[in-house]
Design an enzyme around this catalytic site. Structure first.
Site, PDB file in Angstrom:
ATOM      1  N   ASP A  88       3.036  31.598  25.421  1.00  0.00           N
ATOM      2  CA  ASP A  88       3.921  31.784  24.280  1.00  0.00           C
ATOM      3  C   ASP A  88       4.874  32.949  24.597  1.00  0.00           C
ATOM      4  O   ASP A  88       4.721  33.655  25.601  1.00  0.00           O
ATOM      5  CB  ASP A  88       3.136  32.014  22.985  1.00  0.00           C
ATOM      6  CG  ASP A  88       3.959  31.586  21.759  1.00  0.00           C
ATOM      7  OD1 ASP A  88       5.197  31.470  21.896  1.00  0.00           O
ATOM      8  OD2 ASP A  88       3.386  31.385  20.674  1.00  0.00           O
TER       9      ASP A  88
HETATM   10  C1  BGC Z   1       6.295  30.713  18.922  1.00  0.00           C
HETATM   11  C2  BGC Z   1       6.149  29.381  19.626  1.00  0.00           C
HETATM   12  C3  BGC Z   1       7.490  28.912  20.109  1.00  0.00           C
HETATM   13  C4  BGC Z   1       8.090  29.976  20.991  1.00  0.00           C
HETATM   14  C5  BGC Z   1       9.430  29.596  21.592  1.00  0.00           C
HETATM   15  C6  BGC Z   1       7.069  31.707  19.731  1.00  0.00           C
HETATM   16  O1  BGC Z   1       7.376  32.858  19.014  1.00  0.00           O
HETATM   17  O2  BGC Z   1       5.007  31.206  18.635  1.00  0.00           O
HETATM   18  O3  BGC Z   1       5.565  28.446  18.763  1.00  0.00           O
HETATM   19  O4  BGC Z   1       7.359  27.698  20.787  1.00  0.00           O
HETATM   20  O5  BGC Z   1       8.268  31.157  20.242  1.00  0.00           O
HETATM   21  O6  BGC Z   1      10.426  29.564  20.662  1.00  0.00           O
END
Ligand code: BGC
Length: 707
Positions: free
Chosen positions: A256
């Site tokens: 993440d």
């Molecule tokens: C979120 C994810 C997301 C990623 C990319 C993160 O802050 O937890 O779910 O896919 O950002 O945007």
């Protein structure tokens, strides 16, 4: 030598780390010019994957840079296409309420086509976190409280996004996230640690991920959070041993956003070198936005924390994904212009999905559908087109969205429709309340459009008071004081179940609209006018008090079941145990009687199963679709069992019509994780329950025996 072998043999360490790095393209940047650092990184092979580039031109420009790099490895472009790309469908929690895997698949298929037409290859979806805590804002992104629903959603979304073949020009690689138990953070606070038992993981949080894997999901994203003290981004037990080892997942694991660097904040890594090593050793192939692999792995190699084989294994997985996506054969295969007919059909699907996601929670005195007459549409969400998108709206544009007010005015062009916002969604300004309430005098029925803005749910949007924000409650008081005997209908927009028992008690009808997407107003108008009958069911229990949270139907029995006659039983002194609305609750414009539950044969061995059927009669004056739920309960087992969802099915019946809904129930599906957490088949009696929701009082029951 295969393409991947020769590439890996030819790569420098920097190029390898480039394939293991995902940087942001900041989709806000216009034109083909992106951040200078990003451009240079792509062209030098130091960045092999990018998120947040939206637009076919920008995608093509970025790809061109990659193909100018020394080894000409195509870029992988990803974006959070959670519930539609430009055409925004209802938020996942709302769409779940349709309880129709074919619809769930269809919206993902269309979202993938639209995203692919914008040059994208990958979506960070579906979000498969079972969530039982409406304080947690990301409950909006998932399918609610139940793991069986989560599994069905996982299968449908993976199939829809990936379209059966990853190299299709209109498909996206899906990403099962956030592995795992991210939906159970302490006190509902986003990113907080989770402490769930190994049994809860097996029974509740892992099954949707297993279903996604079985459906062929290409990638997995670990959660930001930690379980039992180990951050998922470093969790060898759950990633390497379980996901890769036991479940055999050999696709890409992408971290993440910045999560690898955050291992330092978690207190399990002293520096970025250790953080990178922990993540790689746990099995994470791509570092999203932490630059930790780039900055840390060279030193980690020197310190002996990782080997070149670890790095090569990750690089190979990334290259294989690019190969599966067809990027080596034609890096520009995605990206193009879709026809007006395709776009119109997609809007139509958005309208259908919205119509089928809006739950009629209450309808006293048949307040809905609306009788003819003048309408007062009051509230801060009445004309809030942009908020209809909900959280994570990818390339969704506010001006594409139809507000409730606009939808009603379009549907009822000759009717008087007065409008006042009354208050803002969140501010303390009460100056508009009197004018809002005054509209009641000029109307025959009043629609109150209340709830949360799109920005109040989703990531980092936990709320300790998940009720009506700002001064909306004061607006409700003023309107109800002025409404006289006129019907008052509340339409709630939210990314979560709201805790609003007083409002529900005082109005005639309540619709949970969630965030219905770009066709919100048209769908609402269809339902309010009776052109369509509501058929959605809440996929999550609605608490009557914050103090009940978490409240969900699948709770195990206690040794002291609640009894008003016995003080020392499991209950509250001040509120009932039951939620305000149970899982599965939702009214229609029909009125369904359930009779004749049958389960045959009455006993079955592990290899066999049962057919469960129930007859429904629509006793109401209107045609409607009704969702029937099948639950089971293992009465006596070595592990105490909750009531478990085992099926759902929908039937549409005309007034006066009867029909039978049947389910196949395999005896194997009545296994549960035994004392060693492996699936266990135990002979004994099973209660079969079927009905309109998880409210036990409304379920018909029969008993069968496993032999
Ligand atoms: C979120 C994810 C997301 C990623 C990319 C993160 O802050 O937890 O779910 O896919 O950002 O945007």
């Amino acid at each position: 030598m295969s393409r991947i072998d020769s590439l890996v043999a030819a790569m420098t360490l920097t190029e390898k780390l480039g394939q293991m790095t995902m940087a942001t393209g900041d989709s806000a940047v216009t034109g083909a010019v992106m951040r200078t650092g990003l451009d240079a990184g792509i062209a030098s092979g130091a960045i092999g994957n990018v998120l947040n580039i939206a637009g076919a031109d920008k995608a093509r420009a970025a790809q061109r840079l990659a193909l100018e790099s020394r080894l000409k490895i195509p870029l992988l472009l990803g974006l959070d296409i959670i519930h539609g790309h430009r055409t925004i469908f209802p938020i996942p929690l709302g769409e779940t309420a349709a309880f129709d895997p074919l619809l769930w698949e269809a919206t993902a298929r269309e979202a993938a086509k639209e995203g692919a037409a914008d040059g994208l290859h990958m979506t960070f979806a579906p979000m498969l976190d079972v969530a039982r805590d409406p304080r947690w804002g990301r409950i909006a992104e998932g399918s609610g409280e139940d793991p069986y629903v989560g599994q069905a959603m996982a299968r449908a979304k993976v199939k829809g996004f990936q379209g059966g073949r990853l190299d299709g020009a209109d498909t996206l690689a899906a990403c099962a996230k956030h592995y795992c138990a991210y939906g159970a953070p302490t006190a509902g606070r986003d990113y907080a640690t989770t402490d769930v038992t190994p049994r809860a993981l097996r029974e509740i949080y892992l099954p949707p991920f297993e279903a996604a894997l079985n459906a062929g999901v290409a990638t997995v994203m670990p959660a930001f959070s930690s379980i039992d003290g180990i951050p998922l981004s470093a969790h060898r037990g759950l990633l390497k041993d379980y996901l890769r080892g036991k479940l055999g997942f050999d696709g890409v694991i992408v971290s993440d956003y910045n999560a690898i660097a955050e291992l330092i904040h978690h207190g399990v890594a002293a520096d970025v070198v250790e953080a990178a090593a922990l993540a790689l050793k746990a099995g994470i192939d791509i570092d999203m936005m932490a630059n930790a692999y780039h900055d840390g792995l060279p030193a980690a190699l020197q310190r002996g924390l990782v080997t070149m084989t670890d790095i090569d294994t990750a690089v190979r997985r990334v290259l294989r994904l690019k190969e599966q996506l067809g990027l080596f054969d034609d890096p520009y295969r995605r990206g193009g212009v879709e026809s007006a007919t395709v776009l119109a059909a997609r809007r139509q699907l958005a309208r259908e999905a919205a119509t089928r996601s809006i739950v009629l929670l209450k309808n006293d005195g048949a307040a809905l559908p609306l009788a003819e007459g003048r309408l007062a549409v009051i509230g801060p969400l009445a004309d809030a087109a942009g908020d209809m998108r909900g959280c994570w709206s990818a390339a969704g544009v506010a001006s594409d969205c139809v507000s409730a007010l606009a939808g009603l005015r379009f549907a009822l062009p000759h009717q008087s429709i007065l409008y006042a916002p009354g208050v803002d969604i969140e501010s303390d300004d009460e100056s508009g309340i009197a004018a809002g309430a005054a509209l009641c005098d000029e109307a025959d029925a009043i629609l109150l459009c209340l709830g949360e803005s799109a920005a109040m749910s989703g990531e980092a949007c936990s709320r300790a008071h998940p009720g009506l924000p700002g001064k909306q409650a004061a607006l409700v008081d003023a309107v109800l004081a002025r409404a006289g005997g006129k019907k008052v209908i509340a339409i709630l927009f939210s990314g979560r179940p709201l805790v609003v028992p007083d409002l529900v008690a005082r109005v005639d009808a309540v619709l949970a609209a969630w965030a219905p997407g770009c066709e919100a107003g048209n769908a609402l108008a269809d339902l309010l006018t009776g052109r369509a009958s509501p058929s959605a069911r809440t996929p999550v229990s609605w608490p009557r008090a914050v103090g009940q949270i978490p409240v969900f139907f699948g709770e195990r029995p206690t040794g002291r079941p609640a009894s008003s006659a016995d003080h020392y039983t499991s209950k509250y002194l001040d509120v009932p145990n039951e939620p305000l609305f149970p899982f599965g609750h939702g009214l229609t414009y029909g009125d369904f009687a359930y009779t004749g539950l049958q389960a045959t044969p009455d006993r079955a061995a592990e290899a066999d199963g049962f057919t469960v059927s129930v007859t429904l009669t629509n006793q109401g004056p209107r045609a409607a679709g009704e969702t029937v739920f099948l639950f089971t309960r293992d009465k006596v087992a070595s592990i105490s069992r909750p009531m478990e969802l085992k099926g759902f099915s929908r039937i549409t019946l005309q007034p006066g019509e009867s029909g039978t809904v049947s389910f196949s129930l395999a005896a194997r599906d009545l296994r549960f994780p035994g004392p060693d957490l492996e699936p266990l088949y135990e002979p004994g009696e099973i209660e079969i329950l079927a009905g309109p929701s998880a409210d036990r009082a409304r379920l018909l029951s029969a008993t069968v025996r496993l032999v």
